[in-house]
Design an enzyme around this catalytic site. Structure first.
Site, PDB file in Angstrom:
ATOM      1  N   GLU A 158     -26.200  25.928 -24.555  1.00 35.60           N
ATOM      2  CA  GLU A 158     -26.282  26.641 -24.417  1.00 35.60           C
ATOM      3  C   GLU A 158     -25.574  28.011 -24.871  1.00 35.60           C
ATOM      4  OE1 GLU A 158     -27.860  27.879 -20.355  1.00 35.60           O
ATOM      5  OE2 GLU A 158     -27.218  26.508 -19.643  1.00 35.60           O
TER       6      GLU A 158
ATOM      7  N   THR B  77     -30.308  32.263 -22.183  1.00 32.29           N
ATOM      8  CA  THR B  77     -28.882  31.749 -23.158  1.00 32.29           C
ATOM      9  C   THR B  77     -29.668  30.846 -24.101  1.00 32.29           C
ATOM     10  OG1 THR B  77     -29.342  30.077 -21.538  1.00 32.29           O
ATOM     11  CG2 THR B  77     -27.716  31.281 -21.168  1.00 32.29           C
TER      12      THR B  77
ATOM     13  N   ASN C 153     -30.891  27.504 -26.204  1.00 31.79           N
ATOM     14  CA  ASN C 153     -30.219  25.809 -26.215  1.00 31.79           C
ATOM     15  C   ASN C 153     -29.883  25.268 -27.098  1.00 31.79           C
ATOM     16  OD1 ASN C 153     -30.952  27.626 -23.162  1.00 31.79           O
ATOM     17  ND2 ASN C 153     -30.949  25.227 -21.936  1.00 31.79           N
TER      18      ASN C 153
HETATM   19  P1  ADP Z   1     -34.495  28.581 -21.853  1.00 34.28           P
HETATM   20  O1  ADP Z   1     -34.293  28.289 -20.507  1.00 34.28           O
HETATM   21  O2  ADP Z   1     -36.130  28.374 -21.900  1.00 34.28           O
HETATM   22  O3  ADP Z   1     -33.441  28.623 -22.674  1.00 34.28           O
HETATM   23  P2  ADP Z   1     -34.238  31.626 -21.098  1.00 34.28           P
HETATM   24  O4  ADP Z   1     -34.036  32.414 -19.878  1.00 34.28           O
HETATM   25  O5  ADP Z   1     -31.995  30.911 -21.073  1.00 34.28           O
HETATM   26  O6  ADP Z   1     -34.793  29.941 -20.673  1.00 34.28           O
HETATM   27  O7  ADP Z   1     -34.414  32.436 -22.289  1.00 34.28           O
HETATM   28  C1  ADP Z   1     -33.510  31.898 -23.985  1.00 34.28           C
HETATM   29  C2  ADP Z   1     -34.194  32.274 -24.809  1.00 34.28           C
HETATM   30  O8  ADP Z   1     -34.576  33.675 -24.700  1.00 34.28           O
HETATM   31  C3  ADP Z   1     -34.056  31.764 -25.999  1.00 34.28           C
HETATM   32  O9  ADP Z   1     -34.407  30.897 -26.658  1.00 34.28           O
HETATM   33  C4  ADP Z   1     -34.403  33.091 -27.084  1.00 34.28           C
HETATM   34  O10 ADP Z   1     -35.967  33.116 -27.610  1.00 34.28           O
HETATM   35  C5  ADP Z   1     -34.525  34.522 -26.259  1.00 34.28           C
HETATM   36  N1  ADP Z   1     -33.336  35.423 -25.927  1.00 34.28           N
HETATM   37  C6  ADP Z   1     -33.285  36.999 -25.905  1.00 34.28           C
HETATM   38  N2  ADP Z   1     -32.142  37.387 -25.665  1.00 34.28           N
HETATM   39  C7  ADP Z   1     -31.544  36.045 -26.252  1.00 34.28           C
HETATM   40  C8  ADP Z   1     -30.109  36.593 -25.926  1.00 34.28           C
HETATM   41  N3  ADP Z   1     -29.264  37.859 -26.257  1.00 34.28           N
HETATM   42  N4  ADP Z   1     -29.019  35.718 -25.718  1.00 34.28           N
HETATM   43  C9  ADP Z   1     -30.181  34.342 -25.844  1.00 34.28           C
HETATM   44  N5  ADP Z   1     -31.132  34.459 -26.126  1.00 34.28           N
HETATM   45  C10 ADP Z   1     -32.116  35.160 -26.026  1.00 34.28           C
HETATM   46  N1  RBF Z   2     -23.042  27.368 -15.215  1.00 35.37           N
HETATM   47  C1  RBF Z   2     -22.808  26.219 -14.202  1.00 35.37           C
HETATM   48  O1  RBF Z   2     -23.410  25.827 -13.263  1.00 35.37           O
HETATM   49  N2  RBF Z   2     -21.148  27.079 -13.893  1.00 35.37           N
HETATM   50  C2  RBF Z   2     -20.568  27.196 -14.614  1.00 35.37           C
HETATM   51  O2  RBF Z   2     -19.516  27.451 -14.772  1.00 35.37           O
HETATM   52  C3  RBF Z   2     -21.159  28.156 -15.570  1.00 35.37           C
HETATM   53  N3  RBF Z   2     -20.581  29.086 -16.793  1.00 35.37           N
HETATM   54  C4  RBF Z   2     -21.624  29.584 -17.569  1.00 35.37           C
HETATM   55  C5  RBF Z   2     -20.947  30.269 -18.767  1.00 35.37           C
HETATM   56  C6  RBF Z   2     -21.122  31.149 -19.466  1.00 35.37           C
HETATM   57  C7  RBF Z   2     -21.125  31.688 -20.225  1.00 35.37           C
HETATM   58  C8  RBF Z   2     -23.134  30.825 -19.374  1.00 35.37           C
HETATM   59  C9  RBF Z   2     -23.789  31.710 -20.764  1.00 35.37           C
HETATM   60  C10 RBF Z   2     -23.651  30.259 -18.744  1.00 35.37           C
HETATM   61  C11 RBF Z   2     -23.038  29.069 -17.630  1.00 35.37           C
HETATM   62  N4  RBF Z   2     -24.209  28.791 -16.832  1.00 35.37           N
HETATM   63  C12 RBF Z   2     -22.653  28.178 -15.876  1.00 35.37           C
HETATM   64  C13 RBF Z   2     -25.113  28.275 -17.472  1.00 35.37           C
HETATM   65  C14 RBF Z   2     -25.836  28.433 -16.108  1.00 35.37           C
HETATM   66  O3  RBF Z   2     -26.230  28.370 -14.923  1.00 35.37           O
HETATM   67  C15 RBF Z   2     -27.349  28.688 -17.246  1.00 35.37           C
HETATM   68  O4  RBF Z   2     -26.772  29.331 -17.985  1.00 35.37           O
HETATM   69  C16 RBF Z   2     -28.590  28.771 -16.585  1.00 35.37           C
HETATM   70  O5  RBF Z   2     -28.227  28.006 -15.227  1.00 35.37           O
HETATM   71  C17 RBF Z   2     -29.711  28.668 -16.908  1.00 35.37           C
HETATM   72  O6  RBF Z   2     -30.041  27.566 -17.981  1.00 35.37           O
HETATM   73 MG    MG Z   3     -31.419  28.742 -21.990  1.00 40.67          MG
END
Ligand code: ADP
Ligand code: RBF
Ligand code: MG
Length: 184
Positions: free
Chosen positions: A116, A30, A32
């Site tokens: 995110e 995701t 952020n």
């Molecule tokens: P963080 O906790 O730092 O957000 P994540 O594991 O959520 O780490 O990974 C997010 C990062 O991955 C984004 O900031 C982006 O650089 C990269 N990324 C790669 N593919 C995707 C995608 N399909 N959607 C969102 N972020 C992506």
């Molecule tokens: N986290 C939760 O604790 N509860 C949720 O219902 C929840 N729904 C999510 C739905 C989507 C579409 C996405 C992308 C994330 C969601 N998350 C939720 C957040 C998830 O815990 C988080 O992306 C990871 O912890 C990474 O930061």
């Molecule tokens: Mg993220």
């Protein structure tokens, strides 16, 4: 049918480091953004929950230098993102479908609100520090708690199905061509 007001809500922001577990724990990365960019948007009361819409990233790819994310007391998140020299281009630069989560992640009991965006697309590289333009198009559900990581992942995959279903409806067809997105 027109899009239901106040949607579409366009948000321009920057990708910052998050908790570093989207990819590692869930296999669902995701991008952020600062939560304020969502809570101060035209989404009603900037309410928490799960949304769907479209997103486009632009600028340069970049990696996350944070040794210990999130940088809870660090307001200048950009210092932990290093731009690399290559510009985001090709399929990665298109307007793409997304699901987004805003709030405190009850499953993880976060102390800080996060916003995110999971873009449903395979990127060639990470894009920390890049620009992101988001069109929030509708609400899916409130955040909830789960008995296991697998249950959370299953629910997110269900959100993605709902997103595809909603985005296929005709009122959303023109949004990708909106001037808020770049057409390069
Ligand atoms: P963080 O906790 O730092 O957000 P994540 O594991 O959520 O780490 O990974 C997010 C990062 O991955 C984004 O900031 C982006 O650089 C990269 N990324 C790669 N593919 C995707 C995608 N399909 N959607 C969102 N972020 C992506
Ligand atoms: N986290 C939760 O604790 N509860 C949720 O219902 C929840 N729904 C999510 C739905 C989507 C579409 C996405 C992308 C994330 C969601 N998350 C939720 C957040 C998830 O815990 C988080 O992306 C990871 O912890 C990474 O930061
Ligand atoms: Mg993220």
């Amino acid at each position: 049918m027109p899009i239901e007001p106040p949607y579409p809500v366009f948000i321009r922001s920057k990708v910052i480091p998050g908790f570093g577990r989207g990819s590692s724990d869930l296999g669902i990365p995701t991008a952020n953004i600062p939560a304020d960019d969502f809570t101060t948007s035209a989404v009603p009361h900037g309410q928490t929950g799960i949304y769907f819409g479209l997103a486009q990233v632009s600028g340069s790819y970049g990696s996350n230098n944070a040794t210990n994310s999130p940088n809870k007391d660090d307001n200048d998140d950009s210092v932990t993102a290093t731009a690399n020299t290559s510009l985001i281009s090709g399929q990665d630069a298109k307007v793409l479908p997304m699901v987004m989560s805003v709030g405190w992640n009850p499953f993880y009991q976060n102390k800080q609100a996060s916003a995110e965006v999971h873009i449903v697309h395979k990127f060639v590289n990470q894009f920390y520090g890049a620009n992101i333009t988001i069109a929030v198009l509708g609400y899916i559900r409130p955040e909830s708690d789960f008995v296991s990581i697998q249950a959370l992942v299953d629910e997110i995959n269900h959100d993605i199905e709902i997103m595809h279903d909603r985005l296929s409806q005709p009122e959303f067809a023109a949004v990708a061509a909106d001037g808020a997105f770049s057409n390069t």
